[in-house]
Enzyme design. Structure first.
Site, mmCIF file in Angstrom:
data_model
loop_
_atom_site.group_PDB
_atom_site.id
_atom_site.type_symbol
_atom_site.label_atom_id
_atom_site.label_comp_id
_atom_site.label_asym_id
_atom_site.label_seq_id
_atom_site.Cartn_x
_atom_site.Cartn_y
_atom_site.Cartn_z
ATOM 1 C CD GLU A 27 -2.165 5.103 4.879
ATOM 2 O OE1 GLU A 27 -1.821 5.240 5.890
ATOM 3 O OE2 GLU A 27 -2.672 6.127 4.276
ATOM 4 C CE1 TYR B 80 -3.973 -1.853 5.856
ATOM 5 C CE2 TYR B 80 -3.154 0.256 5.193
ATOM 6 C CZ TYR B 80 -3.573 -1.068 5.108
ATOM 7 O OH TYR B 80 -3.822 -1.242 3.568
ATOM 8 C CB THR C 295 -0.907 0.074 1.176
ATOM 9 O OG1 THR C 295 -1.367 1.334 1.572
ATOM 10 C CG2 THR C 295 -0.180 -0.363 2.465
ATOM 11 C CE LYS D 54 -2.307 -4.550 4.071
ATOM 12 N NZ LYS D 54 -2.509 -5.510 2.912
HETATM 13 P P1 NAP Z 1 -11.686 -4.383 1.880
HETATM 14 O O1 NAP Z 1 -12.718 -4.000 1.235
HETATM 15 O O2 NAP Z 1 -11.752 -3.759 3.646
HETATM 16 O O3 NAP Z 1 -11.650 -6.079 2.083
HETATM 17 C C1 NAP Z 1 -10.580 -6.766 2.828
HETATM 18 C C2 NAP Z 1 -10.812 -8.170 2.814
HETATM 19 O O4 NAP Z 1 -10.230 -8.923 3.616
HETATM 20 C C3 NAP Z 1 -12.522 -8.711 3.081
HETATM 21 O O5 NAP Z 1 -12.727 -9.569 2.432
HETATM 22 C C4 NAP Z 1 -12.407 -9.118 4.498
HETATM 23 O O6 NAP Z 1 -13.167 -9.990 4.809
HETATM 24 C C5 NAP Z 1 -11.035 -9.779 4.508
HETATM 25 N N1 NAP Z 1 -10.510 -9.921 5.904
HETATM 26 C C6 NAP Z 1 -10.265 -9.141 6.901
HETATM 27 N N2 NAP Z 1 -9.477 -9.652 7.854
HETATM 28 C C7 NAP Z 1 -9.309 -10.879 7.677
HETATM 29 C C8 NAP Z 1 -8.760 -11.979 8.097
HETATM 30 N N3 NAP Z 1 -8.446 -11.753 9.431
HETATM 31 N N4 NAP Z 1 -8.846 -13.462 7.639
HETATM 32 C C9 NAP Z 1 -9.389 -13.337 6.333
HETATM 33 N N5 NAP Z 1 -9.777 -12.451 5.636
HETATM 34 C C10 NAP Z 1 -9.927 -11.118 6.246
HETATM 35 O O7 NAP Z 1 -10.148 -3.979 1.392
HETATM 36 P P2 NAP Z 1 -9.816 -3.853 0.025
HETATM 37 O O8 NAP Z 1 -10.139 -2.172 -0.459
HETATM 38 O O9 NAP Z 1 -10.518 -4.529 -1.014
HETATM 39 O O10 NAP Z 1 -8.323 -4.021 -0.051
HETATM 40 C C11 NAP Z 1 -7.853 -5.167 -0.498
HETATM 41 C C12 NAP Z 1 -6.222 -5.396 -0.020
HETATM 42 O O11 NAP Z 1 -5.459 -4.184 -0.485
HETATM 43 C C13 NAP Z 1 -6.161 -5.020 1.497
HETATM 44 O O12 NAP Z 1 -5.224 -6.003 1.893
HETATM 45 C C14 NAP Z 1 -5.859 -3.504 1.791
HETATM 46 O O13 NAP Z 1 -5.082 -3.407 2.828
HETATM 47 C C15 NAP Z 1 -5.046 -3.354 0.504
HETATM 48 N N6 NAP Z 1 -4.957 -1.883 -0.286
HETATM 49 C C16 NAP Z 1 -6.064 -1.355 -0.451
HETATM 50 C C17 NAP Z 1 -6.275 -0.182 -1.000
HETATM 51 C C18 NAP Z 1 -7.419 0.536 -1.315
HETATM 52 O O14 NAP Z 1 -7.282 1.765 -1.756
HETATM 53 N N7 NAP Z 1 -8.349 -0.140 -1.464
HETATM 54 C C19 NAP Z 1 -4.962 0.488 -1.592
HETATM 55 C C20 NAP Z 1 -4.000 -0.392 -0.851
HETATM 56 C C21 NAP Z 1 -3.731 -1.307 -0.431
HETATM 57 P P3 NAP Z 1 -14.702 -9.411 5.755
HETATM 58 O O15 NAP Z 1 -15.542 -9.176 4.541
HETATM 59 O O16 NAP Z 1 -15.044 -10.485 6.283
HETATM 60 O O17 NAP Z 1 -14.589 -8.297 6.396
HETATM 61 N N1 GDD Z 2 -12.468 7.271 6.407
HETATM 62 C C1 GDD Z 2 -12.357 8.781 6.698
HETATM 63 N N2 GDD Z 2 -13.573 9.177 7.256
HETATM 64 N N3 GDD Z 2 -11.503 9.221 6.066
HETATM 65 C C2 GDD Z 2 -11.650 10.745 6.253
HETATM 66 C C3 GDD Z 2 -12.618 11.343 6.893
HETATM 67 C C4 GDD Z 2 -13.915 10.714 7.354
HETATM 68 O O1 GDD Z 2 -14.618 11.047 7.668
HETATM 69 N N4 GDD Z 2 -12.401 12.681 6.798
HETATM 70 C C5 GDD Z 2 -11.427 12.919 6.205
HETATM 71 N N5 GDD Z 2 -10.768 11.702 5.918
HETATM 72 C C6 GDD Z 2 -9.110 11.614 5.329
HETATM 73 C C7 GDD Z 2 -8.301 10.656 6.310
HETATM 74 O O2 GDD Z 2 -7.981 11.280 7.388
HETATM 75 C C8 GDD Z 2 -7.361 10.384 5.298
HETATM 76 O O3 GDD Z 2 -6.297 11.386 5.078
HETATM 77 C C9 GDD Z 2 -8.326 10.225 3.811
HETATM 78 O O4 GDD Z 2 -9.454 10.959 4.181
HETATM 79 C C10 GDD Z 2 -8.418 8.947 3.296
HETATM 80 O O5 GDD Z 2 -9.047 8.110 4.398
HETATM 81 P P1 GDD Z 2 -9.341 6.638 3.951
HETATM 82 O O6 GDD Z 2 -10.650 6.712 2.659
HETATM 83 O O7 GDD Z 2 -9.905 6.192 5.147
HETATM 84 O O8 GDD Z 2 -8.409 5.899 3.167
HETATM 85 P P2 GDD Z 2 -6.950 5.810 3.962
HETATM 86 O O9 GDD Z 2 -6.099 6.686 2.843
HETATM 87 O O10 GDD Z 2 -6.776 6.172 5.213
HETATM 88 O O11 GDD Z 2 -6.509 4.342 3.630
HETATM 89 C C11 GDD Z 2 -6.896 3.572 2.229
HETATM 90 O O12 GDD Z 2 -6.101 3.788 1.318
HETATM 91 C C12 GDD Z 2 -4.760 3.113 1.691
HETATM 92 C C13 GDD Z 2 -3.958 3.200 0.547
HETATM 93 O O13 GDD Z 2 -3.282 4.327 0.696
HETATM 94 C C14 GDD Z 2 -7.318 2.167 2.674
HETATM 95 O O14 GDD Z 2 -7.881 1.475 1.689
HETATM 96 C C15 GDD Z 2 -6.077 1.484 3.090
HETATM 97 O O15 GDD Z 2 -6.444 0.075 3.180
HETATM 98 C C16 GDD Z 2 -5.114 1.420 1.942
HETATM 99 O O16 GDD Z 2 -3.866 0.878 2.038
#
Ligand code: NAP
Ligand code: GDD
Length: 383
Positions: free
Chosen positions: A135, A157, A133, A161
């Site tokens: 992050e 987190y 990520t 990671k």
């Molecule tokens: P998400 O919607 O939160 O999905 C996470 C998945 O992991 C869900 O299926 C969840 O199951 C499962 N899970 C959580 N804890 C688990 C455990 N202990 N054992 C087995 N399964 C578990 O996340 P996403 O946005 O699809 O992201 C997918 C991956 O990419 C994650 O690893 C995230 O950290 C990473 N990532 C995401 C982003 C982004 O912007 N979306 C960016 C960079 C990296 P439940 O449905 O049961 O909760």
């Molecule tokens: N969730 C949330 N809720 N975020 C807020 C809010 C709110 O009400 N208001 C402002 N934010 C700001 C957070 O402080 C952060 O700076 C930004 O919006 C994005 O927050 P999220 O959408 O929660 O995502 P993230 O960037 O912290 O994390 C996501 O992206 C990562 C990749 O950079 C997640 O998907 C992580 O799993 C992933 O690794």
């Protein structure tokens, strides 16, 4: 025979899009799903097949990233050509509340998968994708961030990671595994979890437009994110595992936007203009005007008068409960390596991403409102 893929986190946003993408490519997809008190398969229900169907291309297994015996058994049974480790406790703010669990699932969980592949002698067969990520860059040391930018994680987190990233690199180097990291910047979609900022905003705006909610409270409005569409990003995951040699890739759009601007763009998508005033916890957004033509077209004429009456009212506020103890202020990625080596290009822009999310949430909220209204009418009828 098509290839066999195993996806952890198949019930999540990326897992659902990736499963669909791989099935279309002719893969048999196995997914690991946690046991929960409800089905929790909404995102993949359209792909689900009855277990009695022969030659299924989607097979689910109960499992958990914190349970190494279970992971080892499933990997041994499935004998996957490709493993996509997408499962994680993926919410940055929640990781401050559950740091130990996050370290276990997001950090050690990666090790469990790598070790299982090694112990089962699957190294020559199974390629591994680790969901790393942006992050990891946290307190950014370089702008924009690329594969060589030093990491500086800012949450439990991101620290978990970081372990996942390095243990993947280490197993690649130590055991010659085809194990790669995708360093993905934020990617969103209509399937995004409701508590991530983009989805929180598109849901809330839809509800405000339909007169189901008066105001939404946000956290830090000034942080900047490089947002892409999850559909584009799962294509990159697959492309990474098709490379002859394993490696690590940044996947990003190269454009960064504040939360504040995202909110304004999402309102504009339905013809509503808002303006921000004040600073920090006192910042608010006020409803300025409504473009009637766009609003009627995107939301519907019946809701117009109610919203127009609210011009001049505050509809966005700030609540410090959403602030993080340590924030990641700026993310912007340089995906040159992915573009040149994988031939990867995003198809969605931020505008088309917002359009997709707003369209979906307006539809969803209309259904909710209708059901609520319908339920109310039925109650009245029986009274
Ligand atoms: P998400 O919607 O939160 O999905 C996470 C998945 O992991 C869900 O299926 C969840 O199951 C499962 N899970 C959580 N804890 C688990 C455990 N202990 N054992 C087995 N399964 C578990 O996340 P996403 O946005 O699809 O992201 C997918 C991956 O990419 C994650 O690893 C995230 O950290 C990473 N990532 C995401 C982003 C982004 O912007 N979306 C960016 C960079 C990296 P439940 O449905 O049961 O909760
Ligand atoms: N969730 C949330 N809720 N975020 C807020 C809010 C709110 O009400 N208001 C402002 N934010 C700001 C957070 O402080 C952060 O700076 C930004 O919006 C994005 O927050 P999220 O959408 O929660 O995502 P993230 O960037 O912290 O994390 C996501 O992206 C990562 C990749 O950079 C997640 O998907 C992580 O799993 C992933 O690794």
């Amino acid at each position: 025979m098509g290839k066999v893929a195993l996806i952890t986190g198949i019930t999540g946003q990326d897992g659902a899009y990736l499963a669909e993408y791989l099935i279309k490519k002719g893969y048999t997809v196995h997914g690991i799903k946690r046991r929960s008190s409800m089905f929790n398969t909404d995102r993949i229900d359209h792909l689900y097949q009855d277990p009695h169907i022969e030659d299924r291309n989607l097979i689910l297994h109960y499992g958990d990233l914190t349970d190494s015996l279970n992971l080892t058994r499933i990997i041994g049974e499935v004998q996957p050509d490709e493993i996509y480790n997408l499962a994680a406790m993926s919410h940055v703010k929640v990781s401050f509340d559950t740091p130990e669990y996050t370290a276990n699932a997001d950090g050690l969980g990666v090790l469990r998968i790598l070790e299982a592949v090694r112990l089962l002698n699957l190294v020559p067969k199974s390629r591994i994708y680790q969901a790393s990520t942006s992050e990891l860059y946290g307190l950014v040391q370089e702008v924009p961030q690329k594969e060589t930018t030093p990491f500086y994680p800012r949450s439990p987190y991101a620290v978990a990671k970081l372990y996942g990233y390095w243990i993947t690199v280490n197993y690649r180097e130590a055991y010659n595994m085809h194990a790669s990291n995708g360093i993905l910047f934020n990617h969103e979609s209509p399937l995004r979890g409701e508590t991530f900022v983009t989805r929180k905003v598109t849901r809330a705006i839809s509800r405000i437009a339909l007169n189901m909610q008066k105001k939404v409270y946000m956290g830090n409005l000034s942080s900047k994110r490089d947002w892409g569409h999850a559909k584009d990003y799962v294509r990159a995951m697959h492309a990474i595992l098709q490379q002859e040699k394993p490696s690590d890739y940044v996947i990003a759009t190269g454009i960064t936007t504040t939360i504040r601007d995202f909110i304004q763009m999402a309102f504009a998508e339905i013809g509503v203009e808002v303006s921000f005033h004040g600073e920090g916890v006192d910042e608010v957004a006020v409803l300025r005007s409504v473009d009637e033509k766009i609003f009627k077209n995107k939301i519907g004429e019946v809701y117009l008068e109610d919203l127009k009456k609210r011009i001049g009212e505050e509809i966005v506020g700030v609540d410090p409960q959403y602030f993080r103890p340590t924030e990641v202020e700026l993310l912007i990625g340089d995906a040159t390596k992915a573009r040149t080596q994988l031939g990867w290009e995003p198809q969605y822009s931020l505008e088309t991403l917002i359009e997709d999310m707003m369209l979906s949430d307006v539809k969803l909220m209309k259904k909710e409102s209708y059901l609520r209204e319908g339920g109310y009418k039925i109650l009245n009828y029986f009274e």
